[in-house]
Design a protein around this motif. Structure first.
Motif, PDB file in Angstrom:
ATOM      1  N   SER A  35       0.791  -1.132  -0.018  1.00 50.15           N
ATOM      2  CA  SER A  35       0.041   0.101  -0.059  1.00 50.15           C
ATOM      3  C   SER A  35       0.807   1.212  -0.092  1.00 50.15           C
ATOM      4  O   SER A  35       0.444   2.315  -0.188  1.00 50.15           O
ATOM      5  CB  SER A  35      -1.055  -0.012   1.123  1.00 50.15           C
ATOM      6  OG  SER A  35      -0.220  -0.284   2.492  1.00 50.15           O
ATOM      7  N   LEU A  36       2.073   1.283   0.146  1.00 45.09           N
ATOM      8  CA  LEU A  36       2.922   2.384   0.103  1.00 45.09           C
ATOM      9  C   LEU A  36       3.932   2.501  -0.951  1.00 45.09           C
ATOM     10  O   LEU A  36       4.538   1.327  -1.409  1.00 45.09           O
ATOM     11  CB  LEU A  36       3.890   2.518   1.541  1.00 45.09           C
ATOM     12  CG  LEU A  36       2.880   2.623   2.921  1.00 45.09           C
ATOM     13  CD1 LEU A  36       3.831   2.476   4.073  1.00 45.09           C
ATOM     14  CD2 LEU A  36       1.952   3.885   2.845  1.00 45.09           C
ATOM     15  N   SER A  37       4.192   3.802  -1.432  1.00 46.44           N
ATOM     16  CA  SER A  37       5.481   3.923  -2.088  1.00 46.44           C
ATOM     17  C   SER A  37       6.619   3.328  -1.586  1.00 46.44           C
ATOM     18  O   SER A  37       6.979   3.200  -0.325  1.00 46.44           O
ATOM     19  CB  SER A  37       5.542   5.369  -2.212  1.00 46.44           C
ATOM     20  OG  SER A  37       5.910   6.311  -1.280  1.00 46.44           O
ATOM     21  N   PRO A  38       7.926   3.208  -2.334  1.00 44.73           N
ATOM     22  CA  PRO A  38       9.066   2.811  -1.789  1.00 44.73           C
ATOM     23  C   PRO A  38       9.457   3.603  -0.643  1.00 44.73           C
ATOM     24  O   PRO A  38       9.894   3.493   0.462  1.00 44.73           O
ATOM     25  CB  PRO A  38      10.093   2.840  -2.929  1.00 44.73           C
ATOM     26  CG  PRO A  38       9.072   2.572  -4.160  1.00 44.73           C
ATOM     27  CD  PRO A  38       7.850   3.167  -3.732  1.00 44.73           C
ATOM     28  N   SER A  39       9.346   5.131  -0.769  1.00 43.60           N
ATOM     29  CA  SER A  39       9.865   6.200   0.308  1.00 43.60           C
ATOM     30  C   SER A  39       8.855   5.980   1.500  1.00 43.60           C
ATOM     31  O   SER A  39       9.314   6.289   2.543  1.00 43.60           O
ATOM     32  CB  SER A  39       9.723   7.469  -0.236  1.00 43.60           C
ATOM     33  OG  SER A  39      10.442   7.692  -1.306  1.00 43.60           O
ATOM     34  N   GLY A  40       7.560   5.710   1.300  1.00 47.41           N
ATOM     35  CA  GLY A  40       6.576   5.342   2.338  1.00 47.41           C
ATOM     36  C   GLY A  40       7.064   4.179   3.051  1.00 47.41           C
ATOM     37  O   GLY A  40       7.053   4.169   4.279  1.00 47.41           O
TER      38      GLY A  40
END
Length: 112
Positions: free
Chosen positions: A36-41
């Motif tokens: 559910s999250l971006s790589p940075s997230g």
């Protein structure tokens, strides 16, 4: 003491028993973050997961930028992303947030 440019984050993690020498995470929690999250997230999520349950963490944008290698814009975007996806919610005081290992909308779901 928290300064005006800092956010206080209270860690809310699932209980995992054993040694404090390692960070332990439930597999379902990791999969939920990865899906559910971006790589940075995911990077910021992992950084927050390194803290103990109940820990009060005071962070400034500069701290996050330094520890995660983010630009100022990425730092703002990632924080907003974790709020939008339910991994961060508002606390009881100004600039206070609660970090949830799994999104608050998914806490009743099966994490296995």
């Amino acid at each position: 003491m928290t300064y005006s440019n800092q956010k206080t984050i209270i860690i809310d993690k699932q209980p995992v028993y054993g040694s404090d020498l390692y960070t332990k995470m439930l597999n379902g929690s990791v999969i939920k973050a990865l899906n559910s999250l971006s790589p940075s997230g995911v990077c910021f999520w992992l950084y927050l997961m390194l803290n103990r349950n109940g820990y009060r963490l005071s962070l400034s944008s500069k701290d996050v930028m330094k520890k995660c290698g983010f630009s100022r814009n990425t730092c703002k975007r990632v924080f907003a992303e974790l709020e939008e996806k339910g991994f961060l919610s508002s606390g009881s005081q100004r600039n206070e947030h609660i970090f949830h290992e799994v999104p608050i909308s998914a806490t009743g779901s099966d994490l296995s």
